[in-house]
Scaffold this active site. Structure first.
Site, PDB file in Angstrom:
ATOM      1  N   ASP A  87       0.912  51.390  92.235  1.00 10.37           N
ATOM      2  CA  ASP A  87       0.013  50.274  92.520  1.00 10.37           C
ATOM      3  C   ASP A  87       0.719  48.959  92.240  1.00 10.37           C
ATOM      4  OD1 ASP A  87      -2.395  49.445  93.486  1.00 10.37           O
ATOM      5  OD2 ASP A  87      -3.585  50.188  91.816  1.00 10.37           O
ATOM      6  N   HIS A 126       1.801  41.620  97.001  1.00 12.27           N
ATOM      7  CA  HIS A 126       0.747  42.151  96.132  1.00 12.27           C
ATOM      8  C   HIS A 126       0.827  43.662  95.960  1.00 12.27           C
ATOM      9  CE1 HIS A 126      -1.708  38.409  95.750  1.00 12.27           C
ATOM     10  NE2 HIS A 126      -1.024  38.103  96.836  1.00 12.27           N
TER      11      HIS A 126
END
Length: 489
Positions: A358, A155
Site C-alpha cells: 500500500d 500516492h
C-alpha cells in the site's frame, strides 16, 4: 502570493471533495490553505472527440475540468493506468496487460491535458501533479515551454526496480520522470526502489548531493508521508461518554474499510478470521467483523475475480459459524459516507488494515484519530502498508502469514487497558506531528528549492522567470512562517 496548480486524474467538486477520502481530501486540504486551482478529469465520459473545458467556482475555489471519451476511459484509465501501471507498481506482474497496446492512448491523454493546462499557467505558478495516471504530464508541459517548478507525488507504492523494468516503455517512463523538479513518495523504501529503477533503466547517476542525474536533468526524489487532519476526527466535549452510554452491545466490532482491490489483502483477512474462530471458539458471539469493500474498477477482470472470492469466503464463514442471532462477518460491498466514518471507527474495538502492499493507507490513521484516549481501540496493521513506518505501536502483522494474522487478532483482543492507552498516546502524537498540513508544507518547500536549482542550471532561463522564482521563494517563506505559528497554537 504564488498560485498552486494541482493536477490529478480525477477532480471532485469542492462542495463534496472533503467527503471523498484519499487523494481528494489531501488536495482539498492543501488548496484550502493556498490560492490556486485544481485541474483534471471531471469523471464524465462523452461520446465525442471534441472535448470542452469547464471552469467551476465554489466557496472561493476554482476547478478546471474536462471529460474523457470512451476510448480514453478504456485505454488510458482502465487500460494503461490500472491494468499496467497499478499492478506493476504493486509488484503484481502476473496481472499486468503489457501487450494490450494501451500506451499510445495514455500518452495522448496526457498530451491533451497538458495542451489545455499550459495556457492557464502564469509565471508565478507552482504545478503539483498527482499519481500514476499523469506520470508524463511534466514532460508534455516542458515541450510546450512551461518552465515553472513542477512536482510529482505518487500516492501508490513503488515496487522493486525489477518489476518496473518489466514495463516495455520503462525508458520512456524514466525520461518522463526526469522532467519533474521533485518526486515525492510515501516511504524511504519507495525512494530506494525508484532510484534503483532510474539507475538501471536509463543509467541515472546518484550525486553526492542526494539528487540523481538523469539525462541533462538533476532530479530530487524524497519521502513525504501523507497525513490526515486529526481535528476532523477528534472527540467533542462529552461525545465519548455519550457514545459509550448509547452502545449497549456486548459484541466487539472489528472494522475493515478497504476498496475492493487485490492489493488490500481482503481474502487473507477473511481466511485469518475464519481460522481465529476455529482456534478460539470462546470468541464466537463476542466479536463481529464488519468489512466495507466499496467497488472500484469493476470492469477490470481481476476485480470481478476478487469480488467473487470474497463473497464465497464470507458466505462460507457465516455458514460455518453463524447462528440465528449472530453473523460473524458483515460484508458490505458499497461506499460508507465519510460523514459516518467517525461513528463507525469509534464504535469499533479493533481496526484491521491488512494490505499486501500500500502507498500510505489513511484509514489506519483515521481509526487512531477517532479513538477515545481513555478507552482506545487497537489498530492491527500490515507491515507492508506505507503507514507502518510511522505507526510502529500498532499490532504489526504479515498478511501473507495466516498464523501471524490470527495471533495479531488475539493480541489485540486481549490487550489490557494500560497498554492500549500507552500505544494510542504514542500513535496519536505521531499522527498529530505528521499531519496533512506538515505534508503539504514540507513538499511545497522542497519543490520551491528544486525549482530554483532548475532555474540556476537552465541556459534558457529569462530574467522574468528569475523574478517569478524570487516571488515564489518569498511565498514559500510566508507559508513556512504560518505553519510554524500554527504548530504553536
Amino acid at each position: 502570493m504564488a498560485r498552486l496548480v494541482m493536477v490529478s486524474n480525477r477532480v471532485i467538486d469542492f462542495n463534496v471533495a472533503q467527503q471523498a477520502g484519499g487523494v481528494a481530501v489531501a488536495i482539498y486540504n492543501t488548496l484550502a490553505r493556498q490560492s490556486g486551482f485544481w485541474f483534471g478529469w471531471d469523471g464524465q465520459i462523452v461520446d465525442s472527440d471534441r472535448v470542452e473545458i469547464k471552469v467551476s467556482r465554489a466557496n472561493g475555489h476554482m476547478t478546471v475540468t474536462e471529460p474523457l471519451t470512451p476510448a480514453d476511459y478504456a485505454e488510458y484509465y482502465l487500460g494503461y493506468s490500472n491494468s499496467v501501471l497499478w499492478p506493476v507498481f504493486h509488484n503484481r506482474l502476473d496481472l499486468a496487460q503489457f501487450e494490450a497496446g494501451y500506451y499510445s492512448r495514455y500518452v495522448a491523454v496526457n498530451e491533451r491535458f497538458a495542451s489545455h493546462l499550459a495556457p492557464l499557467i502564469e509565471p508565478d505558478d507552482v504545478i503539483w501533479v498527482h499519481d500514476y495516471h499523469l506520470l508524463p504530464m511534466a514532460l508534455e508541459l516542458r515541450k510546450l515551454g512551461i518552465e515553472n517548478p513542477i512536482g510529482y507525488f505518487l500516492h501508490i507504492p513503488v515496487g522493486p526496480a525489477q518489476a518496473l523494468l518489466a514495463i516495455p516503455e520503462n525508458k520512456e517512463m524514466a525520461r518522463a520522470l526526469s522532467a519533474y523538479d521533485l518526486i515525492g513518495l510515501q516511504t524511504q523504501s519507495d525512494v530506494r526502489n525508484l532510484i534503483d529503477f532510474i539507475q538501471q533503466s536509463v543509467f541515472g547517476r546518484l550525486l553526492p548531493s542526494g539528487r540523481i542525474r538523469v539525462f541533462e536533468a538533476e532530479l530530487d526524489i524524497g519521502c513525504f508521508p501523507v497525513g490526515i487532519d486529526p481535528a476532523d476526527f477528534a472527540f467533542s466535549p462529552g461525545e465519548a461518554e455519550a457514545l459509550k452510554a448509547a452502545d449497549t452491545s456486548e459484541t466487539n466490532r472489528i472494522i475493515g474499510i478497504d476498496r475492493l482491490d487485490y492489493t488490500k489483502g481482503l481474502p487473507q483477512k477473511f481466511r485469518a478470521y475464519g481460522k481465529f474462530l476455529d482456534e478460539y471458539p470462546d470468541y464466537r458471539r463476542r466479536i463481529v467483523l464488519s468489512q466495507f469493500a466499496p467497488p472500484t474498477r469493476e470492469s477490470v477482470e481481476a476485480y470481478a475475480d476478487i469480488k467473487a472470492e470474497l463473497e464465497s469466503l464470507a458466505g462460507s464463514i457465516n455458514g460455518r459459524f453463524g447462528e440465528l442471532d449472530w453473523v460473524p462477518i458483515n460484508y458490505i460491498h458499497r461506499t460508507i459516507p465519510r460523514a459516518e466514518l467517525r461513528d463507525v471507527y469509534r464504535s469499533s474495538r479493533i481496526g484491521w488494515v491488512t494490505p499486501l502492499m500500500d502507498g500510505m493507507n489513511l484509514v489506519a490513521k483515521e481509526f487512531i484519530a477517532c479513538q477515545d484516549p481513555a478507552d482506545p481501540g487497537v489498530l492491527i496493521l500490515s507491515k507492508f502498508a506505507g503507514a507502518a513506518a510511522q505507526l510502529a505501536d500498532a499490532v504489526l502483522v504479515n498478511p501473507y502469514d495466516v498464523n501471524d494474522m490470527v495471533q495479531g487478532l488475539r493480541i489485540a483482543l486481549e490487550m489490557p487497558l494500560d497498554e492500549r492507552r500507552e500505544r494510542h498516546d504514542r500513535l496519536l502524537s505521531g499522527i498529530r506531528k505528521n499531519d496533512s498540513n506538515d505534508w503539504s508544507h514540507s513538499y511545497f518547500s522542497a519543490l520551491m528549492k528544486a525549482g530554483q536549482r532548475r532555474f540556476a542550471r537552465s541556459p534558457k532561463s529569462s530574467p522574468e522567470m528569475g523574478q517569478a522564482l524570487e516571488r515564489l521563494q518569498s511565498s514559500a517563506k510566508k507559508i513556512s512562517h504560518l505553519a510554524d505559528l500554527r504548530q504553536t497554537w
